[in-house]
Design an enzyme around this catalytic site. Structure first.
Site, PDB file in Angstrom:
ATOM      1  N   ALA A  60       0.950  -1.286   0.350  1.00 37.41           N
ATOM      2  CA  ALA A  60       0.493  -0.138  -0.334  1.00 37.41           C
ATOM      3  C   ALA A  60       0.967   1.456   0.210  1.00 37.41           C
ATOM      4  O   ALA A  60       2.156   1.291   1.101  1.00 37.41           O
ATOM      5  CB  ALA A  60      -0.702  -0.098   1.520  1.00 37.41           C
ATOM      6  N   GLY A 119       0.723   1.265  -3.081  1.00 41.31           N
ATOM      7  CA  GLY A 119      -0.153   0.737  -4.392  1.00 41.31           C
ATOM      8  C   GLY A 119       1.008   0.913  -5.691  1.00 41.31           C
ATOM      9  O   GLY A 119       0.759   0.419  -7.293  1.00 41.31           O
ATOM     10  N   CYS A 156      12.814   4.308   2.805  1.00 40.64           N
ATOM     11  CA  CYS A 156      12.175   5.981   2.465  1.00 40.64           C
ATOM     12  C   CYS A 156      12.893   6.347   2.944  1.00 40.64           C
ATOM     13  O   CYS A 156      12.401   7.418   3.724  1.00 40.64           O
ATOM     14  CB  CYS A 156      10.538   6.193   1.862  1.00 40.64           C
ATOM     15  SG  CYS A 156       9.642   6.249   2.942  1.00 40.64           S
TER      16      CYS A 156
END
Length: 433
Positions: free
Chosen positions: A253, A255, A373
């Site tokens: 998610a 996505g 990230c």
């Protein structure tokens, strides 16, 4: 008596109080926006994001101006004054409006006894101007632990990372290669009056000169492009996707990368997208539907393979692990308030556990791309080094690229104020049986 909606500064103060109590802006801001008139919503969003971005500098100034901290029940007024200071220091708002309307917001928050304090603090702030930051935390507007950790991890880059985190991220698109090539879409943008340029590193990336609503993007609803940062787009360049492969996107998610995988190679046998959050999976499906793509969605903890795995190994796995998200602070400035130094060790444990689990379901000859990230080595190349120590047969593929910095076990991109977010990638291959 008729219900009186709160002034938007009072709403902003309540949102910031919720962030202080552990909610993200993406959780507490949408309901607050819904309570306001549509014309006030952009201003509320800008104030909440801006106050979080400059929170530690504004907090430093406010604490200098207060003789003593406010009582806990009055904490919302502390945040109301931060909102006002943000507008005084970083917005074009007329000073008299900020002062008068903040005092009114104090009354609306049912704290009339504090209007004198609010008025006095803000008038002094207007009269005296912003004080010199007292320390690096105030100067760079980050929590002190984060400043120190970045200084230690990136002795030559820590200041530029902190400064990049305080900029507003550009809006970047990924062209759907099944529909258009990049030059074709750049021409469509030019015809629509939207200034844009090709990204330096992502082959399908386009960076807009200025953010625009998605309904201004040609053919957006028909799946021509998606909004995705340049660094996140690089995952498909590392996966070496080929027709007939079975691909897993773990921790998928919302996505964006699932869709990028499907766009990058039309003949994949199957793409499975897993996410632990039941609430976030519908967003993955929405993205797939808009782009007219098909993937199998599974709600599960990817690391608990007995819960969901059907016994068929994967040719390719993208493992974009849960992390501190310190590479995307400019997009999510509330991370500065939400993240704690004590989060990093438990996150590293989750990351290593996920990597071990995914390795066990990768085919011999298969490839796994590990991504975060984060800008902290503890979550990045050190995880890969730890993994390689106990999975000696794993083969680390050196990433030959013109982006990022070689960390000997993967590549790190640091946030760039003019282009991509902070990101990390490593590529592992399992030897043939």
């Amino acid at each position: 008596m008729a219900y009186q909606p709160l002034p938007f500064r009072a709403v902003a103060a309540n949102v910031l109080l919720a962030v202080e109590h552990g909610q993200s802006l993406s959780q507490c801001l949408p309901p607050a926006l819904n309570d306001l008139a549509p014309e006030q919503r952009p201003q509320l969003q800008a104030i909440c994001y801006g106050t979080c971005r400059w929170f530690h500098r504004l907090e430093g100034e406010l604490n200098q101006r207060l003789k003593k901290p406010l009582r806990k029940p009055d904490r919302v007024i502390h945040h109301l004054m931060l909102v006002a200071l943000f507008q005084l220091r970083f917005s074009e708002q007329a000073t008299y409006a900020v002062l008068n309307e903040t005092v009114e917001a104090c009354r609306a928050l049912d704290k009339p006894h504090l209007t004198g304090l609010v008025n006095g603090v803000l008038r002094a702030a207007e009269r005296e101007g912003a004080p010199q930051p007292s320390d690096d935390s105030s100067q760079y507007s980050h929590p002190a632990w984060m400043v120190e950790k970045l200084r230690h991890n990136w002795p030559n880059d820590w200041q530029s990372i902190l400064e990049a985190n305080n900029t507003q991220a550009p809006m970047t698109l990924r062209v759907n290669a099944l529909r258009f090539n990049r030059d074709e879409y750049l021409n469509l943008l030019a015809d629509a009056g939207v200034g844009a340029k090709a990204t330096r590193f992502a082959p399908l990336g386009i960076q807009l000169d200025h953010p625009v609503p998605v309904d201004r993007l040609p053919w957006f609803e028909d799946g021509a492009v998606s909004v995705q940062d340049e660094a996140a787009q690089l995952c498909t360049t590392l996966l070496d996707l080929q027709p007939g492969q079975r691909v897993l996107d773990a921790c998928a998610a919302p996505g964006g990368k699932t869709c990028a995988i499907l766009e990058a190679c039309a003949g994949l046998a199957e793409v499975i997208a897993i996410d632990e959050s039941e609430a976030r999976l519908p967003r993955v499906q929405e993205n797939l539907d808009r782009l007219d793509l098909v993937a199998t969605l599974v709600q599960a903890d990817a690391a608990d393979i007995e819960q969901w795995w059907d016994g068929q190994a994967f040719d390719r796995i993208l493992l974009d692990v849960p992390c501190s998200a310190t590479g995307v602070i400019r997009r999510h400035p509330d991370i500065k308030l939400l993240r704690r130094e004590s989060d990093i060790v438990p996150l590293a444990s989750i990351q290593l556990g996920l990597l071990d689990a995914m390795w066990s379901i990768l085919k011999p000859g298969g490839r796994l791309v590990y991504a975060t990230c984060s800008v902290f080595p503890q979550e990045n190349h050190r995880i890969i080094q730890r993994f390689l120590k106990h999975q000696e047969q794993a083969h680390l593929i050196k990433i030959e690229a013109d982006w990022g910095q070689d960390m000997n076990a993967g590549r790190s991109l640091l946030p760039d104020p003019d282009s991509h977010d902070g990101f990390f990638y490593a590529v592992l291959e399992k030897p043939e049986a």
